[in-house]
Every structure is written in C-alpha cells, then in structure tokens.
Design an enzyme around this catalytic site. Structure first.
Site, mmCIF file in Angstrom:
data_model
loop_
_atom_site.group_PDB
_atom_site.id
_atom_site.type_symbol
_atom_site.label_atom_id
_atom_site.label_comp_id
_atom_site.label_asym_id
_atom_site.label_seq_id
_atom_site.Cartn_x
_atom_site.Cartn_y
_atom_site.Cartn_z
ATOM 1 N N PRO A 16 0.797 -1.224 0.000
ATOM 2 C CA PRO A 16 0.000 0.000 0.000
ATOM 3 C C PRO A 16 0.834 1.281 0.000
ATOM 4 C CG PRO A 16 -0.091 -1.062 2.144
ATOM 5 C CD PRO A 16 0.581 -2.024 1.214
ATOM 6 N N ASN A 17 0.296 2.287 -0.667
ATOM 7 C CA ASN A 17 0.865 3.643 -0.749
ATOM 8 C C ASN A 17 2.093 3.744 -1.650
ATOM 9 O OD1 ASN A 17 -1.044 4.938 1.006
ATOM 10 N ND2 ASN A 17 -0.045 3.867 2.697
ATOM 11 N N ARG A 24 5.194 10.927 -2.709
ATOM 12 C CA ARG A 24 5.189 10.573 -1.298
ATOM 13 C C ARG A 24 6.576 10.713 -0.676
ATOM 14 N NH1 ARG A 24 4.856 4.429 0.809
ATOM 15 N NH2 ARG A 24 4.754 4.914 3.015
ATOM 16 N N TYR A 29 11.841 8.505 -0.108
ATOM 17 C CA TYR A 29 11.597 7.449 -1.091
ATOM 18 C C TYR A 29 12.045 7.822 -2.510
ATOM 19 C CZ TYR A 29 8.753 5.460 2.657
ATOM 20 O OH TYR A 29 8.339 4.933 3.858
ATOM 21 N N ASN A 74 7.633 -5.746 -1.829
ATOM 22 C CA ASN A 74 7.760 -4.651 -0.868
ATOM 23 C C ASN A 74 6.383 -4.517 -0.230
ATOM 24 O OD1 ASN A 74 7.884 -2.330 0.607
ATOM 25 N ND2 ASN A 74 8.922 -1.113 -0.968
ATOM 26 N N ALA A 77 3.738 -0.783 4.483
ATOM 27 C CA ALA A 77 3.406 -0.769 5.913
ATOM 28 C C ALA A 77 3.013 -2.148 6.435
ATOM 29 C CB ALA A 77 2.287 0.237 6.179
ATOM 30 N N GLU A 98 12.598 -9.669 -0.197
ATOM 31 C CA GLU A 98 11.899 -8.546 0.425
ATOM 32 C C GLU A 98 12.683 -7.270 0.103
ATOM 33 O OE1 GLU A 98 11.856 -8.955 4.683
ATOM 34 O OE2 GLU A 98 10.920 -6.985 5.014
ATOM 35 N N HIS A 100 12.899 -2.972 0.410
ATOM 36 C CA HIS A 100 12.446 -1.688 0.953
ATOM 37 C C HIS A 100 13.289 -0.579 0.356
ATOM 38 C CE1 HIS A 100 9.850 -3.654 3.745
ATOM 39 N NE2 HIS A 100 10.840 -4.473 4.044
ATOM 40 N N ARG A 107 15.046 3.783 10.927
ATOM 41 C CA ARG A 107 13.834 4.592 11.061
ATOM 42 C C ARG A 107 13.135 4.337 12.405
ATOM 43 N NH1 ARG A 107 10.423 4.454 5.737
ATOM 44 N NH2 ARG A 107 9.481 6.204 6.877
#
Ligand code: DQA
Length: 146
Positions: A16-17, A24, A29, A74, A77, A98, A100, A107
C-alpha cells in the site's frame, strides 16, 4: 541489467501507498514513480502485482504457488504488521526477496521489525529504487542455478 536473463515467472508485489511514489515523502523514497519502477522491471518480462489491500496481496501470493519461480515483494506498511502475508509466503517453496526503498532499520522503532524477513530468502533495504534491480538480478541468478 543489459544481459538477457531468464527472469520470466517472477511476481513483483508492491504494498500500500507505493502507488504514490514520486509524490510521497520524496526525501525518503526518491522521485521515481511506481510506473517508472514497473516499466524498468517489465523490460525484463515479469508479471507485476500492485495492491493497496492485504487480502489481495495474499491472493496474489497464493496464485503464485503453482505458476511462479520467484517473488519480489515490498509489503510497505504491511511489512510491520501482516501475519497474513507472512503465512501466505510460508506456502511457497520459491525464493522470496523482500525489498524496501528506505533502510527500515534506521527509522522509527515500529519500522525496524519485519514480519516477513525471517521467512524471506533475502532482504534488500536502503538502496532506493536500485533495490528492485538488485533483487531481480539476484533472483534471476537463483532461478538459473536451480
Ligand atoms: C517501505 C518502508 C515501510 O515502513 C513503509 O510503510 C513503506 C515503504 C520502504 O520501501 O521503505 O510504505 O516499505
């Protein structure tokens, strides 16, 4: 990426997003849009999955059981919360990378825990969009070496 590689049958899942990439938090990012990431990956011929919904992500993972040779995911969230995505990945007997964009370990503490890293084959974090190319390169090698 110039070489021709057998990268067919790789599913790429964006959580999502990530459809908002480019707009964003660009300082975190970057400015590359998801379309740009996808067309870079599409050049190598794999099928792309995009979803803002946890259930749809689980469906795509389940569909890949028979058809796919590897997954790049990815989960955004959902990385930090989704036992459902983790359980779906456990159904698979294929390499799972995976990815990111950001280094989640630098973070907020809630981002430093991934529900899927211990069931993934490998994780790439903090390289921005380059991480997807790195994942595809690595996956292609794994698939080729059987
Ligand atoms: C992310 C990191 C997650 O914590 C965040 O929720 C995202 C993107 C990354 O690619 O850095 O949506 O997965």
């Amino acid at each position: 990426m110039g070489q021709s590689k057998n990268t067919g049958n790789v599913l790429v899942i964006h959580g999502p997003n990530l459809n908002m990439l480019g707009k964003r938090e660009p300082e975190l990012y970057g400015n590359t849009t998801l379309d740009e990431i996808n067309s870079e990956l599409e050049k190598l011929g794999e099928k792309l999955g995009l979803s803002n919904h946890e259930g749809a992500i689980v469906d795509k993972i389940q569909e890949s059981v028979a058809l796919k040779k590897g997954i790049i995911i990815n989960p955004a969230a959902y990385t930090h919360t989704s036992i459902a995505i983790r359980d779906a990945l456990l159904l698979l007997d294929i390499p799972v990378i995976e990815v990111h964009l950001s280094n989640i370990y630098k973070r907020e503490s809630f981002r430093q825990r991934s529900m899927i890293s211990d069931v993934a084959t490998a994780q790439i974090a903090g390289f921005g969009v380059k991480g997807y190319d790195m994942a595809l390169e690595a996956l292609a090698e794994m698939i080729q070496s059987g």
